[in-house]
Motif scaffolding. Structure first.
Motif, PDB file in Angstrom:
ATOM      1  N   PHE A 106     -79.718   4.102 -12.315  1.00  0.00           N
ATOM      2  CA  PHE A 106     -78.584   4.551 -13.127  1.00  0.00           C
ATOM      3  C   PHE A 106     -78.504   3.752 -14.426  1.00  0.00           C
ATOM      4  CE2 PHE A 106     -74.134   4.039 -14.399  1.00  0.00           C
ATOM      5  CZ  PHE A 106     -73.789   5.356 -14.619  1.00  0.00           C
ATOM      6  N   MET A 107     -78.727   2.440 -14.347  1.00  0.00           N
ATOM      7  CA  MET A 107     -78.669   1.623 -15.563  1.00  0.00           C
ATOM      8  C   MET A 107     -79.821   1.945 -16.512  1.00  0.00           C
ATOM      9  SD  MET A 107     -77.307  -2.138 -14.394  1.00  0.00           S
ATOM     10  CE  MET A 107     -78.550  -2.462 -13.144  1.00  0.00           C
ATOM     11  N   TYR A 108     -80.970   2.355 -15.956  1.00  0.00           N
ATOM     12  CA  TYR A 108     -82.119   2.685 -16.796  1.00  0.00           C
ATOM     13  C   TYR A 108     -81.941   4.003 -17.548  1.00  0.00           C
ATOM     14  CZ  TYR A 108     -84.977  -0.940 -14.541  1.00  0.00           C
ATOM     15  OH  TYR A 108     -85.485  -2.126 -14.095  1.00  0.00           O
ATOM     16  N   GLY A 109     -81.039   4.851 -17.094  1.00  0.00           N
ATOM     17  CA  GLY A 109     -80.921   6.189 -17.675  1.00  0.00           C
ATOM     18  C   GLY A 109     -80.589   6.149 -19.159  1.00  0.00           C
ATOM     19  N   SER A 110     -81.402   6.822 -19.961  1.00  0.00           N
ATOM     20  CA  SER A 110     -81.190   6.829 -21.416  1.00  0.00           C
ATOM     21  C   SER A 110     -80.206   7.920 -21.853  1.00  0.00           C
ATOM     22  CB  SER A 110     -82.532   7.046 -22.130  1.00  0.00           C
ATOM     23  OG  SER A 110     -83.134   8.258 -21.705  1.00  0.00           O
ATOM     24  N   GLY A 125     -75.170   2.650 -31.703  1.00  0.00           N
ATOM     25  CA  GLY A 125     -75.952   3.442 -32.641  1.00  0.00           C
ATOM     26  C   GLY A 125     -77.388   2.977 -32.757  1.00  0.00           C
ATOM     27  N   VAL A 126     -77.931   2.484 -31.674  1.00  0.00           N
ATOM     28  CA  VAL A 126     -79.314   2.002 -31.678  1.00  0.00           C
ATOM     29  C   VAL A 126     -80.144   2.912 -30.777  1.00  0.00           C
ATOM     30  CG1 VAL A 126     -78.639  -0.387 -32.136  1.00  0.00           C
ATOM     31  CG2 VAL A 126     -78.856   0.405 -29.774  1.00  0.00           C
ATOM     32  N   SER A 127     -81.423   2.631 -30.731  1.00  0.00           N
ATOM     33  CA  SER A 127     -82.327   3.410 -29.877  1.00  0.00           C
ATOM     34  C   SER A 127     -83.192   2.440 -29.086  1.00  0.00           C
ATOM     35  CB  SER A 127     -83.189   4.345 -30.739  1.00  0.00           C
ATOM     36  OG  SER A 127     -84.068   5.108 -29.927  1.00  0.00           O
ATOM     37  N   LEU A 128     -82.691   2.039 -27.932  1.00  0.00           N
ATOM     38  CA  LEU A 128     -83.435   1.135 -27.078  1.00  0.00           C
ATOM     39  C   LEU A 128     -84.610   1.856 -26.421  1.00  0.00           C
ATOM     40  CD1 LEU A 128     -80.490  -0.723 -25.255  1.00  0.00           C
ATOM     41  CD2 LEU A 128     -81.855  -1.543 -27.185  1.00  0.00           C
ATOM     42  N   PRO A 129     -85.690   1.124 -26.133  1.00  0.00           N
ATOM     43  CA  PRO A 129     -86.824   1.758 -25.444  1.00  0.00           C
ATOM     44  C   PRO A 129     -86.398   2.311 -24.091  1.00  0.00           C
ATOM     45  CG  PRO A 129     -87.436  -0.394 -26.322  1.00  0.00           C
ATOM     46  CD  PRO A 129     -85.952  -0.277 -26.469  1.00  0.00           C
ATOM     47  N   ASP A 130     -86.971   3.442 -23.718  1.00  0.00           N
ATOM     48  CA  ASP A 130     -86.644   4.082 -22.447  1.00  0.00           C
ATOM     49  C   ASP A 130     -87.349   3.350 -21.305  1.00  0.00           C
ATOM     50  OD1 ASP A 130     -85.961   5.706 -20.385  1.00  0.00           O
ATOM     51  OD2 ASP A 130     -87.089   7.463 -21.071  1.00  0.00           O
ATOM     52  N   PRO A 131     -86.589   2.709 -20.396  1.00  0.00           N
ATOM     53  CA  PRO A 131     -87.234   1.983 -19.291  1.00  0.00           C
ATOM     54  C   PRO A 131     -88.032   2.894 -18.346  1.00  0.00           C
ATOM     55  CG  PRO A 131     -84.930   1.335 -19.525  1.00  0.00           C
ATOM     56  CD  PRO A 131     -85.127   2.553 -20.358  1.00  0.00           C
ATOM     57  N   ILE A 162     -92.511   2.044 -17.179  1.00  0.00           N
ATOM     58  CA  ILE A 162     -92.051   2.334 -15.819  1.00  0.00           C
ATOM     59  C   ILE A 162     -92.494   1.261 -14.829  1.00  0.00           C
ATOM     60  CG2 ILE A 162     -94.066   3.772 -15.311  1.00  0.00           C
ATOM     61  CD1 ILE A 162     -90.437   4.254 -14.061  1.00  0.00           C
ATOM     62  N   LEU A 163     -93.718   0.753 -14.969  1.00  0.00           N
ATOM     63  CA  LEU A 163     -94.192  -0.264 -14.025  1.00  0.00           C
ATOM     64  C   LEU A 163     -93.402  -1.562 -14.202  1.00  0.00           C
ATOM     65  CD1 LEU A 163     -96.344  -0.121 -11.836  1.00  0.00           C
ATOM     66  CD2 LEU A 163     -97.915  -1.302 -13.367  1.00  0.00           C
TER      67      LEU A 163
END
Length: 304
Positions: free
Chosen positions: A138-142, A155-161, A167-168
């Motif tokens: 749930f916390m990883y959800g972009s 207003g930023v764009s963090l990398p998608d976990p 993913i690894l």
């Protein structure tokens, strides 16, 4: 005249020796029965299944080592095995280093509230793996989770976990969070049996904290380090819960053969290929035993 004392025979075939032997088996027997039923029997049945193959025409037939030959040339299997090997080489050292660092900090006696920190670090291990993965997923959800909320609020764009590149690492973060406390407890327990006289002698000689750690603490817990490493290796090769649960959040990233266990599960329950699934499980079990034994052999050689 007094009669000579009676000497009870205790030879190999004597009744007393036989009674002792049966008494021992009476204690060990229940465990051996359960061990054979839940451990040896499934392994034997898996080996039996791996020697057969079910075809649409002809039914089930004995094929001998053919399934193993297919496994050794299966690119999906080796892709999964290579992925967990990479996971092991990166995640396990980081996890054990953090666990050792926390154990040394708690054992130093200079950490205020060490009982609280010991429980707090161990607490994630008490969380079931399924619950922990759902929480982190749930916390990883972009789009709906913590990452998405941060992106929207700042207003930023963090990398998608959950992207293919991360993913690894995201799975490694979940596993590390879960098992740092478990390994910390192993190291901390080993540190508690180190004789205090060694610390007193080192203090008299003017040794600093780093010298005490390098010369006393680390050599004293080498056995615990070896055990934790072997357990972590086995756990890495058995990786299943975390990627299997995250698959619903990243179906295009986590494939059905993301790990060997997921591959065997998919072959058995989705593909109905029970024989080949058993083969993959046996091959992966043998690889795990080889790697764990090699690490154990190397660790025991360093102790001598």
């Amino acid at each position: 005249m007094l009669a000579p004392p009676t000497i009870q025979r205790t030879g190999r075939g004597s009744p007393a020796r036989r009674r002792i032997a049966w008494t021992g088996w009476a204690f060990v027997g229940p465990f051996m029965a359960v061990f054979a039923f839940v451990f040896l029997a499934p392994i034997g049945y898996a080996i039996y299944l791996s020697l057969f193959r079910t075809r649409l025409i002809g039914g089930t037939s004995f094929v001998g080592p053919d399934n193993y030959q297919d496994a050794f040339t299966d690119p999906q299997f080796w892709s999964a095995a290579g992925r967990v090997a990479l996971f092991l080489l990166v995640q396990v050292p980081i996890m054990l280093f953090l666990a050792l660092l926390v154990a040394l900090a708690i054992d130093s006696g200079r950490l205020y509230g060490k009982a609280f920190f010991r429980v707090a670090v161990f607490m994630p291990y008490a969380v079931p793996a399924v619950v922990a993965t759902l929480m982190w997923g749930f916390m990883y959800g972009s789009r709906f989770g913590l990452v998405g909320n941060i992106n929207e609020a700042l207003g930023v764009s963090l990398p998608d976990p959950l992207s293919p590149d991360l993913i690894l690492a995201s799975i490694g973060n979940i596993v590390t969070w879960e098992f740092v406390g478990y390994n910390m407890l192993i190291f901390y327990s080993a540190l508690q049996v180190v004789p205090k006289s060694l610390y007193e002698a080192a203090e008299i000689d003017g040794a600093g904290q780093l010298q005490v750690i390098r010369s006393i603490k680390l050599p004293a817990i080498r056995g615990a380090l070896l055990i934790a490493t072997i357990f972590s290796i086995i756990g890495s090769f058995q990786l299943f819960n975390e990627p299997n649960i995250l698959q619903s959040l990243a179906p295009n990233v986590i494939t059905t053969y993301f790990t060997p266990n997921m591959y065997a599960y998919s072959l058995s329950f989705s593909g109905q290929q029970y024989n080949y699934s058993a083969t993959v499980a046996i091959v992966m079990g043998i690889l795990t035993v080889i790697v764990a034994y090699a690490v154990q052999l190397r660790g025991t050689r360093k102790e001598r």
